[in-house]
Design a protein around this motif. Structure first.
Motif, PDB file in Angstrom:
ATOM      1  N   GLN A  32      -2.795   4.190  12.845  1.00 16.63           N
ATOM      2  CA  GLN A  32      -3.835   4.329  12.094  1.00 16.63           C
ATOM      3  C   GLN A  32      -3.521   4.755  11.040  1.00 16.63           C
ATOM      4  OE1 GLN A  32      -7.088   4.057  13.056  1.00 16.63           O
ATOM      5  NE2 GLN A  32      -6.907   3.456  15.211  1.00 16.63           N
ATOM      6  N   PRO A  33      -4.387   4.460   9.899  1.00 15.94           N
ATOM      7  CA  PRO A  33      -5.539   3.174   9.758  1.00 15.94           C
ATOM      8  C   PRO A  33      -5.445   1.668  10.126  1.00 15.94           C
ATOM      9  CG  PRO A  33      -5.531   3.541   7.199  1.00 15.94           C
ATOM     10  CD  PRO A  33      -4.309   4.028   8.555  1.00 15.94           C
ATOM     11  N   PHE A  34      -4.353   1.396  10.064  1.00 16.00           N
ATOM     12  CA  PHE A  34      -4.132  -0.055  10.921  1.00 16.00           C
ATOM     13  C   PHE A  34      -3.802  -0.493  12.081  1.00 16.00           C
ATOM     14  CE2 PHE A  34      -1.928   1.058   5.918  1.00 16.00           C
ATOM     15  CZ  PHE A  34      -3.432   1.063   5.314  1.00 16.00           C
ATOM     16  N   CYS A  35      -4.110  -2.324  12.119  1.00 15.51           N
ATOM     17  CA  CYS A  35      -4.048  -2.678  13.057  1.00 15.51           C
ATOM     18  C   CYS A  35      -2.269  -2.569  13.875  1.00 15.51           C
ATOM     19  CB  CYS A  35      -4.498  -3.868  12.702  1.00 15.51           C
ATOM     20  SG  CYS A  35      -5.113  -5.134  14.423  1.00 15.51           S
ATOM     21  N   ASP A  36      -2.210  -2.467  15.398  1.00 15.73           N
ATOM     22  CA  ASP A  36      -0.968  -2.002  15.946  1.00 15.73           C
ATOM     23  C   ASP A  36      -1.082  -3.353  16.701  1.00 15.73           C
ATOM     24  OD1 ASP A  36      -2.057  -1.534  17.547  1.00 15.73           O
ATOM     25  OD2 ASP A  36      -0.844   0.214  17.428  1.00 15.73           O
ATOM     26  N   GLY A  37      -2.280  -3.755  17.342  1.00 13.39           N
ATOM     27  CA  GLY A  37      -2.506  -4.932  18.350  1.00 13.39           C
ATOM     28  C   GLY A  37      -3.523  -4.707  18.873  1.00 13.39           C
ATOM     29  N   SER A  38      -3.451  -2.977  19.476  1.00 13.69           N
ATOM     30  CA  SER A  38      -3.897  -2.419  20.311  1.00 13.69           C
ATOM     31  C   SER A  38      -6.027  -3.023  20.592  1.00 13.69           C
ATOM     32  CB  SER A  38      -4.020  -1.388  20.033  1.00 13.69           C
ATOM     33  OG  SER A  38      -2.868  -1.061  20.106  1.00 13.69           O
ATOM     34  N   HIS A  39      -6.055  -3.734  19.931  1.00 15.57           N
ATOM     35  CA  HIS A  39      -8.047  -4.528  19.774  1.00 15.57           C
ATOM     36  C   HIS A  39      -7.266  -5.609  20.625  1.00 15.57           C
ATOM     37  CE1 HIS A  39      -6.123  -7.030  16.782  1.00 15.57           C
ATOM     38  NE2 HIS A  39      -6.550  -8.018  17.510  1.00 15.57           N
ATOM     39  N   LYS A  40      -6.532  -6.528  21.454  1.00 19.00           N
ATOM     40  CA  LYS A  40      -6.582  -7.131  22.348  1.00 19.00           C
ATOM     41  C   LYS A  40      -6.817  -6.778  23.592  1.00 19.00           C
ATOM     42  CE  LYS A  40      -3.240 -10.087  20.092  1.00 19.00           C
ATOM     43  NZ  LYS A  40      -1.486  -9.354  19.749  1.00 19.00           N
ATOM     44  N   GLY A  41      -8.336  -7.808  24.088  1.00 20.99           N
ATOM     45  CA  GLY A  41      -8.723  -7.373  25.164  1.00 20.99           C
ATOM     46  C   GLY A  41     -10.136  -6.847  24.180  1.00 20.99           C
ATOM     47  N   THR A  42     -10.557  -6.195  23.638  1.00 21.26           N
ATOM     48  CA  THR A  42     -11.770  -4.460  23.251  1.00 21.26           C
ATOM     49  C   THR A  42     -13.673  -5.829  22.137  1.00 21.26           C
ATOM     50  OG1 THR A  42     -11.108  -4.575  20.675  1.00 21.26           O
ATOM     51  CG2 THR A  42      -9.952  -3.507  22.318  1.00 21.26           C
ATOM     52  N   GLY A  43     -13.062  -7.330  22.433  1.00 19.26           N
ATOM     53  CA  GLY A  43     -13.356  -7.801  21.888  1.00 19.26           C
ATOM     54  C   GLY A  43     -14.052  -7.361  20.168  1.00 19.26           C
ATOM     55  N   ALA A  45     -12.562  -7.126  16.669  1.00 18.98           N
ATOM     56  CA  ALA A  45     -11.444  -7.443  15.879  1.00 18.98           C
ATOM     57  C   ALA A  45     -11.003  -6.633  14.630  1.00 18.98           C
ATOM     58  CB  ALA A  45     -11.422  -9.059  15.601  1.00 18.98           C
ATOM     59  N   PRO A  46      -9.383  -6.574  13.799  1.00 16.57           N
ATOM     60  CA  PRO A  46      -9.134  -5.596  12.675  1.00 16.57           C
ATOM     61  C   PRO A  46     -10.828  -6.541  11.558  1.00 16.57           C
ATOM     62  CG  PRO A  46      -7.897  -7.190  13.467  1.00 16.57           C
ATOM     63  CD  PRO A  46      -8.699  -7.451  14.615  1.00 16.57           C
ATOM     64  N   VAL A  47     -10.236  -5.526  10.350  1.00 19.28           N
ATOM     65  CA  VAL A  47     -10.862  -6.366   8.829  1.00 19.28           C
ATOM     66  C   VAL A  47      -9.507  -5.760   8.036  1.00 19.28           C
ATOM     67  CG1 VAL A  47     -12.658  -5.561   8.092  1.00 19.28           C
ATOM     68  CG2 VAL A  47     -12.584  -4.949  10.099  1.00 19.28           C
ATOM     69  N   LYS A  48     -10.091  -7.297   7.254  1.00 22.99           N
ATOM     70  CA  LYS A  48      -9.438  -7.841   6.065  1.00 22.99           C
ATOM     71  C   LYS A  48      -9.340  -6.772   5.233  1.00 22.99           C
ATOM     72  CE  LYS A  48      -7.079 -11.851   4.101  1.00 22.99           C
ATOM     73  NZ  LYS A  48      -6.978 -13.315   4.028  1.00 22.99           N
ATOM     74  N   VAL A  49      -8.835  -6.325   4.573  1.00 26.60           N
ATOM     75  CA  VAL A  49      -8.829  -5.615   3.528  1.00 26.60           C
ATOM     76  C   VAL A  49      -8.367  -5.800   2.448  1.00 26.60           C
ATOM     77  CG1 VAL A  49      -8.547  -3.066   2.072  1.00 26.60           C
ATOM     78  CG2 VAL A  49      -9.850  -3.107   4.942  1.00 26.60           C
ATOM     79  N   VAL A  50      -7.779  -6.322   1.104  1.00 24.15           N
ATOM     80  CA  VAL A  50      -7.426  -6.815   0.129  1.00 24.15           C
ATOM     81  C   VAL A  50      -7.341  -6.101  -1.638  1.00 24.15           C
ATOM     82  CG1 VAL A  50      -6.811  -9.177  -1.642  1.00 24.15           C
ATOM     83  CG2 VAL A  50      -7.454  -9.281   0.621  1.00 24.15           C
ATOM     84  N   VAL A  51      -6.370  -5.214  -1.352  1.00 25.48           N
ATOM     85  CA  VAL A  51      -6.495  -4.541  -2.353  1.00 25.48           C
ATOM     86  C   VAL A  51      -5.400  -5.064  -3.867  1.00 25.48           C
ATOM     87  CG1 VAL A  51      -5.083  -2.341  -3.052  1.00 25.48           C
ATOM     88  CG2 VAL A  51      -5.956  -2.419  -0.579  1.00 25.48           C
ATOM     89  N   GLU A  52      -5.908  -4.574  -4.697  1.00 23.57           N
ATOM     90  CA  GLU A  52      -5.914  -5.710  -6.171  1.00 23.57           C
ATOM     91  C   GLU A  52      -5.351  -4.853  -6.563  1.00 23.57           C
ATOM     92  OE1 GLU A  52      -6.664  -9.717  -6.373  1.00 23.57           O
ATOM     93  OE2 GLU A  52      -8.532  -8.420  -5.254  1.00 23.57           O
ATOM     94  N   GLU A  53      -5.398  -3.410  -6.742  1.00 22.23           N
ATOM     95  CA  GLU A  53      -4.510  -3.030  -7.985  1.00 22.23           C
ATOM     96  C   GLU A  53      -4.272  -1.451  -7.267  1.00 22.23           C
ATOM     97  OE1 GLU A  53      -7.392  -0.758 -10.633  1.00 22.23           O
ATOM     98  OE2 GLU A  53      -7.226  -3.055 -11.318  1.00 22.23           O
ATOM     99  N   ALA A  54      -3.657  -0.714  -7.192  1.00 22.09           N
ATOM    100  CA  ALA A  54      -2.477   0.307  -6.827  1.00 22.09           C
ATOM    101  C   ALA A  54      -3.613   1.303  -6.456  1.00 22.09           C
ATOM    102  CB  ALA A  54      -1.096   1.073  -7.584  1.00 22.09           C
ATOM    103  N   SER A  55      -3.961   1.457  -5.498  1.00 27.75           N
ATOM    104  CA  SER A  55      -4.792   2.865  -5.597  1.00 27.75           C
ATOM    105  C   SER A  55      -5.224   3.869  -4.560  1.00 27.75           C
ATOM    106  CB  SER A  55      -6.511   2.105  -5.669  1.00 27.75           C
ATOM    107  OG  SER A  55      -6.726   1.355  -4.873  1.00 27.75           O
ATOM    108  N   ARG A  56      -5.949   4.892  -4.900  1.00 29.51           N
ATOM    109  CA  ARG A  56      -5.938   5.605  -3.146  1.00 29.51           C
ATOM    110  C   ARG A  56      -7.529   5.001  -2.809  1.00 29.51           C
ATOM    111  NH1 ARG A  56      -3.828  10.880  -2.281  1.00 29.51           N
ATOM    112  NH2 ARG A  56      -4.621  11.950  -1.567  1.00 29.51           N
TER     113      ARG A  56
END
Length: 78
Positions: A32-43, A45-56
């Protein structure tokens, strides 16, 4: 669609560098909070997050945010 598991009732606040991240939306990931593939079979899907610059970033920990991967305070009503 399946109901996500609540990973924690507060955000995961992390310093992130520019790049692409996959936020765990199912709550099952051991990385957490990132995907490790454990969602398989749950229906769910992970959400793509694009970070443009270093931030909190406050990633949603309860998996019920109305703001996608970003915390919107929904955890306070669970």
């Amino acid at each position: 669609m399946a109901e996500p598991e609540i990973a924690q009732k507060r955000p995961f606040v992390q310093q992130v560098e520019p790049g692409t991240y996959w936020w765990c939306a199912c709550g099952k990931s051991s990385g957490q909070p990132f995907c490790d593939g454990s969602h398989k079979g749950t229906g769910i899907a992970p959400v793509k997050v694009v970070v443009e610059e270093a931030s909190r970033v406050a990633f949603c920990g309860c998996k019920h945010s109305g703001n996608g991967a970003h915390c919107d305070g929904s955890h306070s009503s669970l």
